[in-house]
Design an enzyme around this catalytic site. Sequence first.
Site, PDB file in Angstrom:
ATOM      1  CG  HIS A 128      33.401-142.407   1.819  1.00 28.97           C
ATOM      2  ND1 HIS A 128      34.601-142.750   2.405  1.00 28.97           N
ATOM      3  CD2 HIS A 128      33.718-141.724   0.684  1.00 28.97           C
ATOM      4  CE1 HIS A 128      35.588-142.314   1.659  1.00 28.97           C
ATOM      5  NE2 HIS A 128      35.081-141.682   0.612  1.00 28.97           N
ATOM      6  CG  ASN A 168      38.156-139.740   0.778  1.00 30.32           C
ATOM      7  OD1 ASN A 168      38.202-140.905   1.185  1.00 30.32           O
ATOM      8  ND2 ASN A 168      37.560-139.398  -0.348  1.00 30.32           N
ATOM      9  CB  CYS A 189      35.351-144.543  -0.895  1.00 27.15           C
ATOM     10  SG  CYS A 189      36.643-143.547  -1.642  1.00 27.15           S
TER      11      CYS A 189
END
Length: 333
Positions: free
Chosen positions: A258, A288, A118
Amino acid sequence: MLSQTNKNIGIVGLGSYVPEKILSNTDLERMVDTSDQWIKTRTGIEQRRITDVHTFTSDIASKAALDALEDADMKPEEIELIIVATVTPDMFTPSTACMVQHKIGAVNATAFDVNAACSGFVYALTIANQFITTGYYKNALVIGAETLSKVIDWKDRNTCVLFGDGAGAAILMPTENNFGILATHMGADGSLGKHLTIPSLDIHQYEIENEPQYNPRTIRMDGSEVFKFAVKIMAESTIKVLEKIGRSIDDVNVIIPHQANLRIVDGAAKRLKFDKKKIFTNLQKYGNMSSASIPVALYEAAKEGFIQQGDLVVLVGFGGGLTWGSAVLRWFK
Ligand code: UT7
């Protein structure tokens, strides 16, 4: 020949692509023992996008890349460097970046992938920034793209409700002085890597013999360990990148974090004593998307006017590795 530029490197084009198919929390209620209410209250996620079986990371990365090229009013042949940040490449080789190069016709570009989960987009942005600053390349196409739906264990409620597919792209080149990327910060702690893994082929055999409860080659995560790490590192990494340019959190106009969990974003905002209203989130719609989360959020924040010309913007991420990364930009586009 190298000719170091004394200009800042900025984002001159942004692109985004998410698959059409929506998987809602209600859909997931029919697949595992979960509820819309649990997912919303524990994560903030309401739905995510999912690719079909014929669509891979290079396909959606190419769509975001073409969108960014159009935004920058550039032709694919003008691009000199392509970096794709991904943990869900189509293949071990060729790299997803090489596949994108071919698909969009960027025939003059060098291309390679980066794996920092990520944090991948911030890592790739930092690498591209170095190449352009030294004069090695004039510009770069930086992409964060994932098809996480292909590595999800759809029977594991701990992970399957969290992730989604998507791609975001940015084109970098020298910009006005004092605008663009002012500093970046990256870090990694491999000792914590065990908390978030996608096992590879060799481990596949190990799993079948020793851990038959898991589907092979799917995401496993110790959510609460990652959660604690995330809140702490998001705040620390934001402070560190601001220190590099002699600024404090009070100077920041917008944070693009993020997009893993609203509670992580809130926790980091609290640590930083930063107004939550100035943090852009879109995880409600997409879940996500790992390396794609930050560039897709940046794209939407810019398009929606959440970021204004001249704003001091911080991008900050954390993820598998475990890794973290942040960048501070003076917005000019
Ligand atoms: O991009 C980087 C990667 N990942 C992340 O950033 C994720 C970081 N972690 C998180 O976001 C959170 O830890 C989660 C959302 C994954 C989990 O939230 P939590 O508040 O930490 O819950 P928990 O793991 O402590 O689990 C609490 C309970 C457990 O039940 P018991 O053992 O208390 O009976 C879980 O089994 O919630 C249960 N649970 C669920 N229940 C309904 C876990 N997943 C689900 C689910 N639906 N989908």
